[in-house]
Design an enzyme around this catalytic site. Structure first.
Site, PDB file in Angstrom:
ATOM      1  N   SER A  17       0.869  -1.165   0.000  1.00 23.53           N
ATOM      2  CA  SER A  17       0.000   0.000   0.000  1.00 23.53           C
ATOM      3  C   SER A  17       0.909   1.218   0.000  1.00 23.53           C
ATOM      4  O   SER A  17       1.764   1.371   0.875  1.00 23.53           O
ATOM      5  CB  SER A  17      -0.880  -0.033   1.249  1.00 23.53           C
ATOM      6  OG  SER A  17      -1.819   1.024   1.195  1.00 23.53           O
ATOM      7  N   GLU A  18       0.754   2.090  -0.998  1.00 22.98           N
ATOM      8  CA  GLU A  18       1.808   3.080  -1.256  1.00 22.98           C
ATOM      9  C   GLU A  18       1.938   4.178  -0.194  1.00 22.98           C
ATOM     10  O   GLU A  18       2.880   4.951  -0.226  1.00 22.98           O
ATOM     11  CB  GLU A  18       1.659   3.680  -2.658  1.00 22.98           C
ATOM     12  CG  GLU A  18       0.395   4.474  -2.919  1.00 22.98           C
ATOM     13  CD  GLU A  18      -0.706   3.639  -3.540  1.00 22.98           C
ATOM     14  OE1 GLU A  18      -0.695   2.406  -3.362  1.00 22.98           O
ATOM     15  OE2 GLU A  18      -1.599   4.219  -4.186  1.00 22.98           O
ATOM     16  N   ASN A  19       1.006   4.200   0.763  1.00 25.71           N
ATOM     17  CA  ASN A  19       1.200   5.148   1.861  1.00 25.71           C
ATOM     18  C   ASN A  19       2.243   4.653   2.870  1.00 25.71           C
ATOM     19  O   ASN A  19       2.587   5.387   3.794  1.00 25.71           O
ATOM     20  CB  ASN A  19      -0.132   5.453   2.563  1.00 25.71           C
ATOM     21  CG  ASN A  19      -0.828   4.210   3.054  1.00 25.71           C
ATOM     22  OD1 ASN A  19      -0.877   3.206   2.354  1.00 25.71           O
ATOM     23  ND2 ASN A  19      -1.348   4.254   4.251  1.00 25.71           N
TER      24      ASN A  19
END
Lengths: 233, 219
Positions: B46-48
């Site tokens: 998840s790119e966060n």
């Protein structure tokens, strides 16, 4: 404050020197890991004409969105600005300038800004509206665009735990943009849930060394959730 | 019959290989996590700033400090790790993520993708999509083949502002699975009960139809 002790006594002191038309870099992703109380203090100060650099601009009720109420933000640099009617209205009327920046490029602009790198090449955005007007170079047969670093007059950020020297630990995905935002601020202000005595944190477990932190304050946090999703047992 | 959302997600999941690090976009791509084939382990990025994303939390597990890129509360899978946004996009741009799945408005036979902006309509921003399409070698775009009005979304040239240039090699629509090679869509599979002719009619970009185009199979 004395020596390496970064702790300040009040939020007013934490943001002393913040003036109209300055650039503020803010950590956080959505409403996760945002410096809630520092944002509230900017609202209280009534500072205007701000350029704010942050992945998002909060919602109409929470986060950086509260700075839109009295039109304190002149320009927003962000990767995603949906879900905020107030933001939309000010953007459409031209009162609020918006510079959309890809998320990874935004993180790297902050990182570079804090690391003494004035610009970098990335393939992200080549051939798209983001790449328009930017220098293009080819390396090993691929095209890259030149993106410039960002620095802020102030950085505002949230961490989980700190010692009085400003050594920081973050928690879960509330880390997000906070470490890079802090490094890119000429005055880096960090609020945390807990301040411990120096020596209480294991040096191996410190996520960001206190050298990057100028002012530190302990606060209490609402931690609002944008999308509360659960499964049943 | 055109594929349902669940079938699209199932077909995406057939591309998961054991040991893959996978980034799934919002919507149908995220649904694919429910159909990981038996004996296959994937780790979701998840790119966060989370590698090893787990399912949504139980009510009592909800943690405001733990969300995914869609800002939904999530959990961490066994073996998960947490990192900054800069590290997250170093992984993505550096080509360390094995498979990226995301949606789009339009794709063309040059491998261009438009997914973040419709001029004249509200602009919300690209988020991490431009980094994802620029960084990944292996991308699947999931979308409907045509608009509600029957206009093809698989074009000779994208009409909307691009998210990425020349970076897409595989598209899964509700009608077909197609590769993009040498300036053309190659029809690889068709949805059960959908004819080649139907796909040809709804594909505006150059389309190559091999001698055999098998139907997709679902368990």
């Amino acid at each position: 404050m004395s020596g390496f002790d970064k702790v300040v006594g009040s939020y007013a002191e934490a943001l002393a020197g913040l003036e109209d038309n300055m650039t503020v870099i803010a950590g956080g992703f959505g409403l996760c890991g945002i410096p809630e109380n520092l944002i509230a203090e900017i609202r209280r100060r009534g500072t205007t004409g701000l350029t704010v650099v942050s992945n998002n601009c909060g919602t109409d009720k929470y986060g950086l969105g509260v700075l839109l109420v009295d039109k304190q933000i002149r320009k927003m640099v962000a990767s995603y600005v949906g879900e905020n009617p107030l933001f939309e209205a000010q953007m459409m009327s031209g009162e609020l300038e918006v510079e959309l920046t890809p998320q990874g490029t935004l993180a790297e602009k902050m990182r570079a800004g804090g690391a003494g790198i004035p610009a970098f090449y990335t393939a992200t955005g080549y051939g798209t509206p983001v790449g328009e007007g930017k220098e293009v170079r080819e390396f090993n047969g691929r095209h890259y665009i030149l993106e410039e670093a960002i620095q802020g007059d102030f950085a505002i950020a949230k961490a989980w735990k700190a010692d009085r020297y400003g050594n920081l630990m973050f928690r879960r995905t509330a880390r997000n943009f906070n470490p890079m935002a802090i490094t890119a601020g000429r005055v880096a202000v960090v609020e945390v849930e807990e301040i411990v005595e120096v020596g209480a944190l294991d040096p191996d477990e410190i996520h960001l060394p206190g050298i990057y932190v100028d002012r530190l304050i302990q606060g209490t946090f609402e931690k609002n959730i944008e999308q509360r999703t659960v499964r049943s047992a | 019959m055109a594929l349902t959302r669940e079938q699209l997600a199932q077909r995406v999941a057939q591309e998961f290989h054991d040991g893959y690090y996978v980034n799934l976009g919002i919507g149908i791509p995220t649904l694919a996590a429910n159909y990981v084939p038996e004996g296959v382990e994937v780790m979701l990025q998840s790119e966060n700033g989370l590698l090893g994303m787990g399912p949504f939390p139980l009510e009592e597990e909800v943690d405001a400090d733990l969300i995914n890129a869609g800002k939904q509360t999530v959990t961490m899978a066994r073996g998960a790790s947490i990192f900054s946004s800069a590290d997250s996009f170093a992984m993505i741009r550096g080509g360390h993520v094995d498979l990226t799945v995301l949606g789009a408005f339009e794709v063309d036979c040059q491998g261009n993708i438009a997914s973040y902006m419709i001029p004249g309509k509200l602009i919300k921003g690209m988020g991490g999509a431009m980094d994802l399409v620029a960084g990944a070698e292996n991308i699947i775009v999931t979308m409907t083949h045509a608009s509600k009005h029957g206009e093809s979304k698989l074009l000779g040239e994208c009409t909307l502002p691009l998210t990425g240039k020349g970076c897409i090699r595989r598209v899964l629509t509700d009608l077909a699975l197609l590769d993009i090679e040498d300036g053309a869509f190659i029809l690889r599979e068709r949805a059960p009960g959908v004819s080649v002719e139907e796909i040809v009619n709804l594909t505006a970009g150059k389309l190559v139809v091999p001698d055999k185009v098998p139907e997709m199979t679902f368990q």
